[in-house]
Design a protein around this motif. Structure first.
Motif, PDB file in Angstrom:
ATOM      1  N   ILE A  85       0.871  -1.173   0.000  1.00 38.03           N
ATOM      2  CA  ILE A  85       0.000   0.000   0.000  1.00 38.03           C
ATOM      3  C   ILE A  85       0.907   1.220   0.000  1.00 38.03           C
ATOM      4  N   TYR A  86       0.766   2.049  -1.039  1.00 35.58           N
ATOM      5  CA  TYR A  86       1.589   3.247  -1.161  1.00 35.58           C
ATOM      6  C   TYR A  86       0.804   4.454  -0.637  1.00 35.58           C
ATOM      7  N   ILE A  87       1.465   5.216   0.247  1.00 37.22           N
ATOM      8  CA  ILE A  87       0.854   6.437   0.784  1.00 37.22           C
ATOM      9  C   ILE A  87       1.837   7.572   0.520  1.00 37.22           C
ATOM     10  N   ALA A  88       1.349   8.623  -0.136  1.00 35.67           N
ATOM     11  CA  ALA A  88       2.204   9.763  -0.458  1.00 35.67           C
ATOM     12  C   ALA A  88       2.577  10.517   0.811  1.00 35.67           C
ATOM     13  N   ASN A  89       3.827  10.957   0.873  1.00 41.01           N
ATOM     14  CA  ASN A  89       4.292  11.712   2.039  1.00 41.01           C
ATOM     15  C   ASN A  89       3.508  13.011   2.215  1.00 41.01           C
ATOM     16  N   GLU A  90       3.036  13.600   1.108  1.00 40.96           N
ATOM     17  CA  GLU A  90       2.241  14.826   1.186  1.00 40.96           C
ATOM     18  C   GLU A  90       0.944  14.586   1.956  1.00 40.96           C
ATOM     19  N   LYS A  91       0.302  13.452   1.703  1.00 37.70           N
ATOM     20  CA  LYS A  91      -0.948  13.127   2.401  1.00 37.70           C
ATOM     21  C   LYS A  91      -0.699  12.933   3.894  1.00 37.70           C
ATOM     22  N   ILE A  92       0.406  12.280   4.221  1.00 37.88           N
ATOM     23  CA  ILE A  92       0.747  12.070   5.625  1.00 37.88           C
ATOM     24  C   ILE A  92       0.988  13.413   6.311  1.00 37.88           C
ATOM     25  N   GLU A  93       1.668  14.324   5.612  1.00 37.93           N
ATOM     26  CA  GLU A  93       1.933  15.651   6.176  1.00 37.93           C
ATOM     27  C   GLU A  93       0.622  16.420   6.391  1.00 37.93           C
ATOM     28  N   GLU A  94      -0.317  16.316   5.426  1.00 32.24           N
ATOM     29  CA  GLU A  94      -1.611  16.984   5.574  1.00 32.24           C
ATOM     30  C   GLU A  94      -2.369  16.453   6.791  1.00 32.24           C
ATOM     31  N   ILE A  95      -2.376  15.150   6.950  1.00 35.92           N
ATOM     32  CA  ILE A  95      -3.074  14.539   8.078  1.00 35.92           C
ATOM     33  C   ILE A  95      -2.406  14.943   9.390  1.00 35.92           C
ATOM     34  N   TYR A  96      -1.071  14.988   9.402  1.00 34.28           N
ATOM     35  CA  TYR A  96      -0.341  15.385  10.598  1.00 34.28           C
ATOM     36  C   TYR A  96      -0.696  16.816  11.003  1.00 34.28           C
ATOM     37  N   VAL A  97      -0.738  17.722  10.025  1.00 38.92           N
ATOM     38  CA  VAL A  97      -1.075  19.124  10.323  1.00 38.92           C
ATOM     39  C   VAL A  97      -2.511  19.221  10.829  1.00 38.92           C
ATOM     40  N   MET A  98      -3.423  18.472  10.216  1.00 38.15           N
ATOM     41  CA  MET A  98      -4.814  18.483  10.630  1.00 38.15           C
ATOM     42  C   MET A  98      -4.952  17.983  12.068  1.00 38.15           C
ATOM     43  N   LEU A  99      -4.275  16.897  12.413  1.00 38.12           N
ATOM     44  CA  LEU A  99      -4.329  16.372  13.775  1.00 38.12           C
ATOM     45  C   LEU A  99      -3.702  17.339  14.776  1.00 38.12           C
ATOM     46  N   GLU A 100      -2.607  17.969  14.375  1.00 34.94           N
ATOM     47  CA  GLU A 100      -1.926  18.918  15.261  1.00 34.94           C
ATOM     48  C   GLU A 100      -2.817  20.130  15.566  1.00 34.94           C
TER      49      GLU A 100
END
Length: 106
Positions: free
Chosen positions: A64-79
């Motif tokens: 399963i490939y997950i783009a680093n950009e998506k992970i960064e967006e989710i991290y900012v949203m959670l923060e």
């Protein structure tokens, strides 16, 4: 009677948790040993790999490939959500602390 039932239920939950932990450890160790013996690199039961643009998750032999950009967006949203919740809790405690005080409005 209720106390004994609660103790037994708690013991049963603990036993089930330990069984699940041993099951997962067993699956991972068999997977590792099998991949070592057969010199397999691509397939894994569970795992991850960091690449420049993606994070690759291995789940039961599938990638399963997950783009680093998506992970960064989710991290900012959670923060931001966490900081908003903490601000609300802080303001709630301030209001609770000031409940009995006299307030003078000029």
């Amino acid at each position: 009677m209720k106390i004994e039932n609660k103790k037994k239920a708690k013991q049963l939950r603990m036993i089930l948790i330990f069984i699940m932990i041993f099951l997962i450890i067993g699956i991972l160790s068999v997977d590792y040993a099998l991949r070592e013996m057969l010199a397999l690199e691509d397939t894994r039961v569970l795992g991850y790999e960091l690449e420049e643009e993606n994070v690759v998750l291995y789940v039961i032999g599938e990638k399963i490939y997950i783009a680093n950009e998506k992970i960064e967006e989710i991290y900012v949203m959670l923060e931001t959500g966490y900081s908003r919740i903490m601000d609300e809790i802080y303001h709630l405690f301030e209001r609770i602390k000031n409940v009995g005080r006299n307030r003078h409005f000029f």
